[in-house]
Design an enzyme around this catalytic site. Sequence first.
Site, PDB file in Angstrom:
ATOM      1  N   TRP A 127      19.319-110.253 111.090  1.00 51.29           N
ATOM      2  CA  TRP A 127      18.271-110.725 112.006  1.00 51.29           C
ATOM      3  C   TRP A 127      17.670-112.040 111.504  1.00 51.29           C
ATOM      4  O   TRP A 127      17.272-112.903 112.283  1.00 51.29           O
ATOM      5  CB  TRP A 127      17.182-109.654 112.114  1.00 51.29           C
ATOM      6  N   HIS A 128      17.627-112.206 110.173  1.00 50.23           N
ATOM      7  CA  HIS A 128      17.010-113.414 109.616  1.00 50.23           C
ATOM      8  C   HIS A 128      17.816-114.673 109.897  1.00 50.23           C
ATOM      9  O   HIS A 128      17.259-115.766 109.917  1.00 50.23           O
ATOM     10  CB  HIS A 128      16.798-113.270 108.105  1.00 50.23           C
ATOM     11  N   GLY A 129      19.100-114.532 110.083  1.00 52.36           N
ATOM     12  CA  GLY A 129      19.872-115.741 110.352  1.00 52.36           C
ATOM     13  C   GLY A 129      21.353-115.447 110.442  1.00 52.36           C
ATOM     14  O   GLY A 129      21.836-114.455 109.900  1.00 52.36           O
ATOM     15  N   PHE A 148      13.676-118.550 111.448  1.00 55.91           N
ATOM     16  CA  PHE A 148      14.334-117.292 111.816  1.00 55.91           C
ATOM     17  C   PHE A 148      14.027-116.942 113.265  1.00 55.91           C
ATOM     18  O   PHE A 148      14.395-115.933 113.747  1.00 55.91           O
ATOM     19  CB  PHE A 148      13.889-116.167 110.893  1.00 55.91           C
TER      20      PHE A 148
END
Lengths: 513, 422
Positions: free
Chosen positions: A327-329, A513
């Site tokens: 989800w962060h990247g 993000f």
Amino acid sequence: MLFNSYEFIFLFFPATITAYLLLGHGTLARGIVLVVASLVFYARWDARFLILLLGSIAMNYGIGVTLQRAMLAGRLRRADLFVALGVALNLGVLGVFKYASFAVENLNALTGTDLVISRIVLPLGISFFTFEQIGFLADLRRGAPYRLDLLRYAVFVSFFPRLVAGPILRYNEIVPQLEHDAAPRDPRADLAIGLSIFAIGLVKKSFFADGIAPFVSPSFNAAMSGQPVDFFAAWGGAIAYTCQLYFDFSGYSDMAIGAARCLGIRFPENFNSPYKSASIIEFWRRWHMTLSRFLRDYLYISLGGNRRGKARRYVNLMVTMLLGGFWHGANWTFLVWGTLHGCYLVVNHAWAAMAARSRALTVFHASVFGPAFGFVLTFLAVVVAWVFFRAPTLGAGLAMLGAMAGQHGAELPAAITWHLQSLAPVLAALGVRTGGSGTQFIDTWLWIGALLPIAFLAPNTQEILARARPTLERGPSRHGWPGGPAWAVAAGLAAFLGFLSVTRASAFLYWQF
Amino acid sequence: MQRPGLYLVTLGCTFGVLCMVTVALTVAVDPYYIFGSPRWPGWNWLKPAAYNRVVAAKTYLLERVRPRTLLLGNSRIEVGFDPESPAWPAADRPVFNAGLSGRDLRISAKVLEDALAVPGLRHVLVGVDLFDFLKIDAAPAPPGPVDAGFEQDRMRVRPDLSPNPGRLLARVKDMFAATLTLDAVTDSFATLLAQHRAVAVTMTPHGFNPLDEYRAYAELHGIRDLFDQNQAEYAARFPRYPHPDYADPDRTPSFRSLREIITTARANDLDLTLMIYPYHAWVMDLLRQNGLWNSFEAWKRALVRVVAGLDPLQRVRIIDFSGYNQYTTEPVPAPGDIRSKVRWYWEPGHFRPALGERIIDRLYGGRDDGFGHDLTPATIDRVIMSIREQAGLASAMTVEGGAAAEAAIRPETSLSIRPSQP
């Protein structure tokens, strides 16, 4: 628009507060002021993506209303279909903007194809408002009795203090506070408390995080370009990043919480001194708490949580953390980071289960050594994982870890070794060389020496302002900030220090993000 | 909360009072010369932090000095010419040193354009440096003004020479940055502390860097140490340079900027002098050892060609102080000798103001003792041959410089001079 910019501090925010206090009587007026301000705030970044934001709000609101009707009519299968549709659409949009390039790149690498995709700009905050809206639909499916209307919903999604990087809210955490019959509060008190929280956040971001930031890049850049990085430089870079990320993101969260409080709205807590944790389980209860809560409530529990046996529980943990990392990247480094934390959590839970059955381990945990050991181990594990979070590529992350393991030896600047002449034989035996930039070395470790004790020992913003009930979770307290003149002077000093540091507004790390 | 109103007032007053005190302090100290505050010995006489905002500092200083003579170039100008030296003719003063360390002619061109808006400018001396001209574009540059690569908002003119409407806002920003920022506060305190140190870096109000820290270092460790350190750095850098023939000078950003300078100077009827620096013979040896001699000569020829093309009446003067002469071959103390002095140089790449004064004498009609050759289409061949001869004669005398850098020199490079391109 950045919170730590003169434009926000001197123009946008005062104008919004003034409009809110003058015009914001009643739910409708409050809602309109907040939505307009939030859209202006978002448009200052890129007005084109207002269409995406407004489209997302309209789509999810429409699905939510239909879903709620289906729930009230007892048509659960229809409700399930709408949840599935909503989640698929939200993840689809997120996937296109955030993961399409990554997917094509890896497909090309795997299959030898040469597919080309034009560069896609990641809309600011899309990861956050996508998750919040998925949570909203899931809550409705679980029967949450939300009172829906479009304006309230638009405020929930777009409310500017947390629009681009959280905290990740639930509908019922913010909307009831907008109601005209919400518990009356003194706006001056909210302003005083909110400004104090905001000032602390500004110091954390502009003075601490931006102050240590220049000492992060050299070692990571060197690792990225294949240059050998020595042991002290690698650990210095990794720990400096550990400090930078914490003060940056918790500073941002404080500013978001403070900005909302100035408008009379309380947010949930997002950080609770995570580096004080004595275990990884505890760390995730203290770090980015609203994300942890989301992952637990909507992913881990949906996967079965701990209800289907130990093995399945560990698998669920791994999957949750892996997806949390992703989800962060869109980068393998975030997958590795999530996997590492998944492994940490599995080991931690297994250890806890073993410790519960072992008398020796129970005694160890009850002694002073148990928490101390847990604290050191947790911190080191977190630092190692942050290396992948920061590194631009897996190779750079592995190079940094190699350097931290002493792959390229250790080096102390001449200015240090000169003062350690009595230890020269020991240093020689350890293979410590003389060389490198003395200024860089000393400044890096001075900053680390100044910031780590704050992260380890100092009370956090919520603890300092406990008496003012700074967040939703914090109940009335007799401790901390009594709000007298001395505290006002301290808050003014913090605001001044933070303001002085806003020389060149730098983006918050989590905005990417 | 008992009295939120009082709390807010106290918070606001604290913030306001701290801001006012900070503004008062930073304006009184004026670490970057932005405000033109009075200088007092023991308070703010020395300005070490001026180099942290050097372009801004020199822009504001230039306006206050209102120079009749402007010096442009890089650090060799900045540390080599004291504008307050008695060597400058009274009629050509005041002089301002706009040399900027580490910058090339792109910024010099912009500074000149900005300086024209200050009345009184008559003479311009530009230091031209081979090493700035060794940056070559891979492809022809697009037409239009050269991007100077620095903050131009505070300048009077935009890159297309039209008035800059954003100047006022930029200056307000400068004043803000010089007062209510952490950098301004720390630099103000650094300035106050520097007054009581034995040695401190400083910039004079005429833009000159007296390089006092070099003087102090040389007294402690000997000037030879400075020569060796810098020579080793040059020796490491020289092998990486390209070897251009300057057949198309416009592929070189510095030549394009030089055209801008010449055009601007001619259009405004300024006396323009281009000066090739007097590199110490150690540097000249490195040029030879790294096969750069041909490029050095080709560069001089290109300079003459470009200037002649733009200024057929030869009002722009090019004067070449490079070569092996009584100044550039000044002996360097032996290793370990920390007592012997060097009169003309700080280190091989930077000459002292004393040599700057010799250059001023030569520029203003002083005796031609072989130091400084006018370059024109008629003299270029003779000057080049003359310096080649000097190089042959002087190689034995300067071999020590080569030895100091020997470790960093490519083994395939030859000490002999290759034939010059026609």
